[in-house]
Design a protein around this motif. Structure first.
Motif, PDB file in Angstrom:
ATOM      1  N   THR A  18      -9.593 -26.220 -38.054  1.00 30.61           N
ATOM      2  CA  THR A  18      -8.867 -26.026 -36.523  1.00 30.61           C
ATOM      3  C   THR A  18      -7.968 -27.189 -36.817  1.00 30.61           C
ATOM      4  O   THR A  18      -8.298 -28.439 -36.829  1.00 30.61           O
ATOM      5  CB  THR A  18      -9.955 -26.047 -35.544  1.00 30.61           C
ATOM      6  OG1 THR A  18     -10.857 -25.175 -35.603  1.00 30.61           O
ATOM      7  CG2 THR A  18      -8.927 -26.066 -34.044  1.00 30.61           C
ATOM      8  N   HIS A  19      -6.620 -26.768 -36.687  1.00 27.64           N
ATOM      9  CA  HIS A  19      -5.555 -27.794 -36.913  1.00 27.64           C
ATOM     10  C   HIS A  19      -4.393 -27.421 -36.207  1.00 27.64           C
ATOM     11  O   HIS A  19      -4.019 -26.204 -36.548  1.00 27.64           O
ATOM     12  CB  HIS A  19      -5.488 -28.051 -38.422  1.00 27.64           C
ATOM     13  CG  HIS A  19      -4.390 -29.188 -38.739  1.00 27.64           C
ATOM     14  ND1 HIS A  19      -4.488 -30.540 -38.312  1.00 27.64           N
ATOM     15  CD2 HIS A  19      -3.148 -29.092 -39.402  1.00 27.64           C
ATOM     16  CE1 HIS A  19      -3.644 -31.065 -38.877  1.00 27.64           C
ATOM     17  NE2 HIS A  19      -2.662 -30.289 -39.494  1.00 27.64           N
ATOM     18  N   LYS A  20      -3.875 -28.252 -35.413  1.00 28.61           N
ATOM     19  CA  LYS A  20      -2.487 -27.991 -34.768  1.00 28.61           C
ATOM     20  C   LYS A  20      -2.568 -26.525 -33.985  1.00 28.61           C
ATOM     21  O   LYS A  20      -1.591 -25.875 -34.133  1.00 28.61           O
ATOM     22  CB  LYS A  20      -1.438 -28.127 -35.752  1.00 28.61           C
ATOM     23  CG  LYS A  20      -1.206 -29.403 -36.297  1.00 28.61           C
ATOM     24  CD  LYS A  20       0.245 -29.622 -37.053  1.00 28.61           C
ATOM     25  CE  LYS A  20       0.443 -30.796 -37.610  1.00 28.61           C
ATOM     26  NZ  LYS A  20       1.258 -31.406 -38.301  1.00 28.61           N
ATOM     27  N   SER A  21      -3.574 -26.267 -33.185  1.00 32.43           N
ATOM     28  CA  SER A  21      -3.667 -24.971 -32.516  1.00 32.43           C
ATOM     29  C   SER A  21      -4.057 -23.945 -33.128  1.00 32.43           C
ATOM     30  O   SER A  21      -3.944 -23.067 -32.727  1.00 32.43           O
ATOM     31  CB  SER A  21      -2.417 -24.778 -31.418  1.00 32.43           C
ATOM     32  OG  SER A  21      -1.249 -24.257 -32.302  1.00 32.43           O
ATOM     33  N   TYR A  22      -4.259 -24.180 -34.408  1.00 32.96           N
ATOM     34  CA  TYR A  22      -4.603 -22.930 -35.362  1.00 32.96           C
ATOM     35  C   TYR A  22      -6.057 -22.991 -35.771  1.00 32.96           C
ATOM     36  O   TYR A  22      -6.459 -24.151 -35.854  1.00 32.96           O
ATOM     37  CB  TYR A  22      -3.789 -22.986 -36.807  1.00 32.96           C
ATOM     38  CG  TYR A  22      -2.338 -22.536 -36.495  1.00 32.96           C
ATOM     39  CD1 TYR A  22      -1.970 -21.203 -36.937  1.00 32.96           C
ATOM     40  CD2 TYR A  22      -1.027 -23.330 -36.191  1.00 32.96           C
ATOM     41  CE1 TYR A  22      -0.776 -20.779 -36.870  1.00 32.96           C
ATOM     42  CE2 TYR A  22       0.059 -22.945 -35.967  1.00 32.96           C
ATOM     43  CZ  TYR A  22       0.228 -21.402 -36.354  1.00 32.96           C
ATOM     44  OH  TYR A  22       1.418 -21.155 -36.283  1.00 32.96           O
ATOM     45  N   ARG A  55      -4.194 -18.563 -33.012  1.00 34.13           N
ATOM     46  CA  ARG A  55      -3.684 -19.666 -32.356  1.00 34.13           C
ATOM     47  C   ARG A  55      -4.797 -20.104 -31.012  1.00 34.13           C
ATOM     48  O   ARG A  55      -4.997 -19.039 -30.477  1.00 34.13           O
ATOM     49  CB  ARG A  55      -2.516 -19.472 -31.639  1.00 34.13           C
ATOM     50  CG  ARG A  55      -1.188 -19.380 -32.687  1.00 34.13           C
ATOM     51  CD  ARG A  55      -0.676 -20.742 -33.415  1.00 34.13           C
ATOM     52  NE  ARG A  55      -0.267 -21.486 -32.508  1.00 34.13           N
ATOM     53  CZ  ARG A  55       0.936 -21.636 -31.998  1.00 34.13           C
ATOM     54  NH1 ARG A  55       1.982 -20.674 -32.365  1.00 34.13           N
ATOM     55  NH2 ARG A  55       1.446 -22.507 -31.132  1.00 34.13           N
ATOM     56  N   VAL A  56      -5.637 -21.127 -31.082  1.00 33.62           N
ATOM     57  CA  VAL A  56      -6.732 -21.106 -30.104  1.00 33.62           C
ATOM     58  C   VAL A  56      -6.208 -21.857 -28.855  1.00 33.62           C
ATOM     59  O   VAL A  56      -6.836 -21.747 -27.899  1.00 33.62           O
ATOM     60  CB  VAL A  56      -7.762 -21.942 -30.794  1.00 33.62           C
ATOM     61  CG1 VAL A  56      -8.480 -21.114 -31.825  1.00 33.62           C
ATOM     62  CG2 VAL A  56      -7.555 -23.142 -31.479  1.00 33.62           C
ATOM     63  N   GLU A  57      -5.383 -22.650 -28.987  1.00 34.14           N
ATOM     64  CA  GLU A  57      -4.912 -23.564 -27.724  1.00 34.14           C
ATOM     65  C   GLU A  57      -3.405 -22.922 -27.015  1.00 34.14           C
ATOM     66  O   GLU A  57      -2.789 -23.696 -26.268  1.00 34.14           O
ATOM     67  CB  GLU A  57      -4.541 -24.926 -28.232  1.00 34.14           C
ATOM     68  CG  GLU A  57      -5.965 -25.692 -28.570  1.00 34.14           C
ATOM     69  CD  GLU A  57      -5.829 -27.111 -28.748  1.00 34.14           C
ATOM     70  OE1 GLU A  57      -4.578 -27.699 -28.704  1.00 34.14           O
ATOM     71  OE2 GLU A  57      -6.786 -27.556 -29.525  1.00 34.14           O
ATOM     72  N   CYS A  58      -3.245 -21.650 -27.194  1.00 34.98           N
ATOM     73  CA  CYS A  58      -2.097 -21.053 -26.765  1.00 34.98           C
ATOM     74  C   CYS A  58      -2.465 -20.185 -25.518  1.00 34.98           C
ATOM     75  O   CYS A  58      -3.120 -19.125 -25.781  1.00 34.98           O
ATOM     76  CB  CYS A  58      -1.277 -20.392 -27.921  1.00 34.98           C
ATOM     77  SG  CYS A  58       0.190 -19.740 -27.698  1.00 34.98           S
ATOM     78  N   SER A  59      -1.784 -20.283 -24.507  1.00 35.74           N
ATOM     79  CA  SER A  59      -1.975 -19.177 -23.466  1.00 35.74           C
ATOM     80  C   SER A  59      -0.764 -18.490 -23.102  1.00 35.74           C
ATOM     81  O   SER A  59      -1.139 -17.599 -22.222  1.00 35.74           O
ATOM     82  CB  SER A  59      -2.218 -20.381 -21.996  1.00 35.74           C
ATOM     83  OG  SER A  59      -1.046 -20.996 -21.981  1.00 35.74           O
ATOM     84  N   ASP A  60       0.274 -18.645 -23.808  1.00 34.45           N
ATOM     85  CA  ASP A  60       1.434 -17.925 -23.666  1.00 34.45           C
ATOM     86  C   ASP A  60       1.296 -16.395 -24.329  1.00 34.45           C
ATOM     87  O   ASP A  60       0.676 -16.481 -25.580  1.00 34.45           O
ATOM     88  CB  ASP A  60       2.524 -18.718 -23.974  1.00 34.45           C
ATOM     89  CG  ASP A  60       3.847 -17.837 -23.444  1.00 34.45           C
ATOM     90  OD1 ASP A  60       3.761 -16.688 -23.138  1.00 34.45           O
ATOM     91  OD2 ASP A  60       4.798 -18.286 -23.967  1.00 34.45           O
ATOM     92  N   LYS A  61       1.671 -15.350 -24.180  1.00 40.21           N
ATOM     93  CA  LYS A  61       1.376 -14.276 -24.822  1.00 40.21           C
ATOM     94  C   LYS A  61       2.201 -14.164 -25.846  1.00 40.21           C
ATOM     95  O   LYS A  61       2.442 -13.305 -27.014  1.00 40.21           O
ATOM     96  CB  LYS A  61       1.974 -12.878 -23.890  1.00 40.21           C
ATOM     97  CG  LYS A  61       0.691 -12.386 -22.719  1.00 40.21           C
ATOM     98  CD  LYS A  61       1.567 -11.515 -22.027  1.00 40.21           C
ATOM     99  CE  LYS A  61       0.332 -11.049 -20.820  1.00 40.21           C
ATOM    100  NZ  LYS A  61       0.950  -9.700 -20.380  1.00 40.21           N
TER     101      LYS A  61
END
Length: 137
Positions: free
Chosen positions: A67-71, A93-99
């Motif tokens: 897990t690195h840089k939101s991946y 992408r784990v920390e991404c809330s946008d579609k």
């Protein structure tokens, strides 16, 4: 009007087909050539170098995740006969809330290529050590 030769058309089609079935650089098999007796130790050492997490299931399959840089990337390291090969299982992408958060395939391929390079580097050290031992005997 000029006509294209059948050989030129066939050559262009063959080139396109060859490019479509080409392996990613990280998928290129790493030949072990009988130098590695403990694959678990080799992989554990190699994966630690770039903060990958090493795991092995009950069936003896090897896995690497990071897990690195939101991946979040999960791969399998396939030990087949006398080779090792890195295969991508998932990349998200784990920390991404946008579609519109898409996975950058170039970044994923780069991290997997570094993983493969790290394994190949440690294999090179094993081969070097074996050659030194043999030369000292």
């Amino acid at each position: 009007m000029k006509r294209l030769s059948p050989g030129l058309i066939f050559g262009a089609l063959f080139t396109v087909q060859a490019m479509a079935t080409e392996l990613h650089p990280y998928q290129d098999p790493i030949p072990l050539n009988g130098y590695v007796s403990d694959i678990d130790a080799l992989l554990s050492r190699s994966l630690q170098r770039n903060q990958w997490t090493f795991s092995k299931d009950e069936a003896g399959h090897y896995f690497a995740s990071i897990t690195h840089k939101s991946y979040e990337i999960t791969s399998q390291i396939v030990a087949d006969k006398d080779t090792l090969q890195v295969k991508l299982l998932s990349a998200t992408r784990v920390e991404c809330s946008d579609k519109h958060c898409s996975v950058d395939e170039d970044k994923v391929e780069g991290w997997l290529t570094k993983l493969r390079r790290s394994i190949a580097y440690d294999l090179t050290l094993v081969v070097r050590d074996a050659a030194l031992k043999k030369s000292l005997q």
